[in-house]
Scaffold this motif. Structure first.
Motif, mmCIF file in Angstrom:
data_model
loop_
_atom_site.group_PDB
_atom_site.id
_atom_site.type_symbol
_atom_site.label_atom_id
_atom_site.label_comp_id
_atom_site.label_asym_id
_atom_site.label_seq_id
_atom_site.Cartn_x
_atom_site.Cartn_y
_atom_site.Cartn_z
ATOM 1 N N THR A 1 0.849 -1.179 0.000
ATOM 2 C CA THR A 1 0.000 0.000 0.000
ATOM 3 C C THR A 1 0.886 1.231 0.000
ATOM 4 N N ALA A 2 0.544 2.189 -0.844
ATOM 5 C CA ALA A 2 1.297 3.442 -0.886
ATOM 6 C C ALA A 2 0.334 4.594 -1.112
ATOM 7 N N LEU A 3 0.608 5.708 -0.469
ATOM 8 C CA LEU A 3 -0.149 6.928 -0.673
ATOM 9 C C LEU A 3 0.687 7.859 -1.523
ATOM 10 N N LEU A 4 0.043 8.625 -2.399
ATOM 11 C CA LEU A 4 0.781 9.561 -3.235
ATOM 12 C C LEU A 4 -0.104 10.714 -3.632
ATOM 13 N N ASP A 5 0.533 11.773 -4.095
ATOM 14 C CA ASP A 5 -0.199 12.914 -4.640
ATOM 15 C C ASP A 5 -0.379 12.627 -6.117
ATOM 16 N N MET A 6 -1.606 12.375 -6.521
ATOM 17 C CA MET A 6 -1.819 11.983 -7.916
ATOM 18 C C MET A 6 -1.654 13.140 -8.888
ATOM 19 N N THR A 7 -1.545 14.378 -8.390
ATOM 20 C CA THR A 7 -1.404 15.512 -9.288
ATOM 21 C C THR A 7 0.044 15.913 -9.519
ATOM 22 N N ASP A 8 1.001 15.285 -8.818
ATOM 23 C CA ASP A 8 2.398 15.652 -9.063
ATOM 24 C C ASP A 8 3.024 14.678 -10.062
ATOM 25 N N ASP A 9 4.317 14.814 -10.302
ATOM 26 C CA ASP A 9 4.966 13.975 -11.313
ATOM 27 C C ASP A 9 5.891 12.914 -10.719
ATOM 28 N N THR A 10 5.720 12.611 -9.438
ATOM 29 C CA THR A 10 6.483 11.525 -8.826
ATOM 30 C C THR A 10 6.053 10.217 -9.476
ATOM 31 N N PRO A 11 7.002 9.424 -9.986
ATOM 32 C CA PRO A 11 6.618 8.164 -10.647
ATOM 33 C C PRO A 11 5.863 7.226 -9.697
ATOM 34 N N LEU A 12 4.895 6.529 -10.250
ATOM 35 C CA LEU A 12 4.179 5.529 -9.469
ATOM 36 C C LEU A 12 5.107 4.378 -9.125
ATOM 37 N N PRO A 13 4.970 3.818 -7.920
ATOM 38 C CA PRO A 13 5.721 2.598 -7.617
ATOM 39 C C PRO A 13 5.126 1.434 -8.409
ATOM 40 N N GLN A 14 5.912 0.424 -8.643
ATOM 41 C CA GLN A 14 5.428 -0.766 -9.337
ATOM 42 C C GLN A 14 4.370 -1.450 -8.473
ATOM 43 N N ALA A 15 3.273 -1.886 -9.104
ATOM 44 C CA ALA A 15 2.195 -2.562 -8.376
ATOM 45 C C ALA A 15 1.445 -3.474 -9.332
ATOM 46 N N ASP A 16 0.940 -4.575 -8.815
ATOM 47 C CA ASP A 16 0.100 -5.460 -9.623
ATOM 48 C C ASP A 16 -1.263 -4.827 -9.872
ATOM 49 N N ILE A 17 -1.798 -4.178 -8.829
ATOM 50 C CA ILE A 17 -3.119 -3.570 -8.909
ATOM 51 C C ILE A 17 -3.051 -2.160 -8.334
ATOM 52 N N VAL A 18 -3.659 -1.217 -9.039
ATOM 53 C CA VAL A 18 -3.796 0.151 -8.548
ATOM 54 C C VAL A 18 -5.288 0.400 -8.370
ATOM 55 N N VAL A 19 -5.677 0.860 -7.184
ATOM 56 C CA VAL A 19 -7.075 1.110 -6.865
ATOM 57 C C VAL A 19 -7.252 2.589 -6.529
ATOM 58 N N ALA A 20 -8.249 3.201 -7.134
ATOM 59 C CA ALA A 20 -8.604 4.591 -6.829
ATOM 60 C C ALA A 20 -10.114 4.638 -6.628
ATOM 61 N N ALA A 21 -10.543 5.218 -5.530
ATOM 62 C CA ALA A 21 -11.978 5.232 -5.246
ATOM 63 C C ALA A 21 -12.415 6.567 -4.664
ATOM 64 N N ASP A 22 -13.537 7.041 -5.184
ATOM 65 C CA ASP A 22 -14.215 8.201 -4.623
ATOM 66 C C ASP A 22 -13.313 9.438 -4.559
ATOM 67 N N ILE A 23 -12.637 9.740 -5.675
ATOM 68 C CA ILE A 23 -11.747 10.904 -5.672
ATOM 69 C C ILE A 23 -12.024 11.892 -6.796
ATOM 70 N N MET A 24 -12.998 11.646 -7.640
ATOM 71 C CA MET A 24 -13.219 12.525 -8.795
ATOM 72 C C MET A 24 -14.229 13.636 -8.500
ATOM 73 N N TYR A 25 -13.997 14.339 -7.399
ATOM 74 C CA TYR A 25 -14.878 15.435 -7.024
ATOM 75 C C TYR A 25 -14.712 16.638 -7.940
ATOM 76 N N GLU A 26 -13.528 16.801 -8.495
ATOM 77 C CA GLU A 26 -13.207 17.972 -9.314
ATOM 78 C C GLU A 26 -12.707 17.537 -10.686
ATOM 79 N N VAL A 27 -12.833 18.423 -11.667
ATOM 80 C CA VAL A 27 -12.331 18.159 -13.018
ATOM 81 C C VAL A 27 -10.831 17.842 -12.961
ATOM 82 N N GLN A 28 -10.078 18.610 -12.178
ATOM 83 C CA GLN A 28 -8.625 18.421 -12.073
ATOM 84 C C GLN A 28 -8.271 17.021 -11.577
#
Length: 125
Positions: A1-28
Motif C-alpha cells: 500500500t502506498a499513498l501519493l499525490d496523484m497531481t504531481d509527477d512523482t513516478p508511481l511505484p510498481q504494483a500489480d493492482i492500482v485502486v482509486a476510489a471516490d476521488i473525482m470530485y473535481e475536473v482536475q
C-alpha cells in the motif's frame, strides 16, 4: 500500500493492482487520475476505479483517458452500500451520505482496466 499525490509527477511505484476510489470530485482530479491510470497500465498494472455517479471529474477522466489513447473504457453501474462504523471526519464529515449506522444501498460505478486495453487500442489504429 502506498499513498501519493496523484497531481504531481512523482513516478508511481510498481504494483500489480492500482485502486482509486471516490476521488473525482473535481475536473482536475479526474484528469490527474486518468494520467496516473495510463501510467500504471503502461507499467503492467491492472487499474480499478470506483466512483459515485454525478461527480464533476468523471467526464474529464473519460475524456483524458481517450486523449491518452485508451478507448472503450467504461464504468459499470452497480448498487453498493454505505460504510458503517467510525470514520475520520476528513473522509466523512457531518451530514455525509456515505456512512450510516446500518448499510444503505446507493449507486456506484466501477471501472476495471487491464493493461491489454493499451494493446487493443493501438491495434485498432
Amino acid at each position: 500500500t502506498a499513498l501519493l499525490d496523484m497531481t504531481d509527477d512523482t513516478p508511481l511505484p510498481q504494483a500489480d493492482i492500482v485502486v482509486a476510489a471516490d476521488i473525482m470530485y473535481e475536473v482536475q482530479t479526474g484528469r490527474a487520475l486518468a494520467r496516473r491510470a495510463v501510467e500504471a497500465l503502461r507499467q503492467g498494472s491492472c487499474v480499478i476505479v470506483g466512483d459515485s455517479p454525478g461527480r464533476a471529474g468523471r467526464p474529464a477522466f473519460l475524456k483524458e483517458l481517450k486523449e491518452l489513447g485508451v478507448e472503450g473504457a467504461t464504468f459499470v453501474d452497480i448498487i453498493g452500500r454505505t460504510c458503517t462504523g467510525p470514520r475520520n471526519e476528513l473522509i466523512c464529515g457531518k451530514g455525509s451520505l456515505s456512512i450510516s449506522e446500518t448499510p444503505i444501498e446507493l449507486p456506484i460505478a466501477i471501472m476495471d482496466l487491464d493493461p491489454s486495453i493499451l494493446i487493443k487500442t493501438v491495434l485498432k489504429k
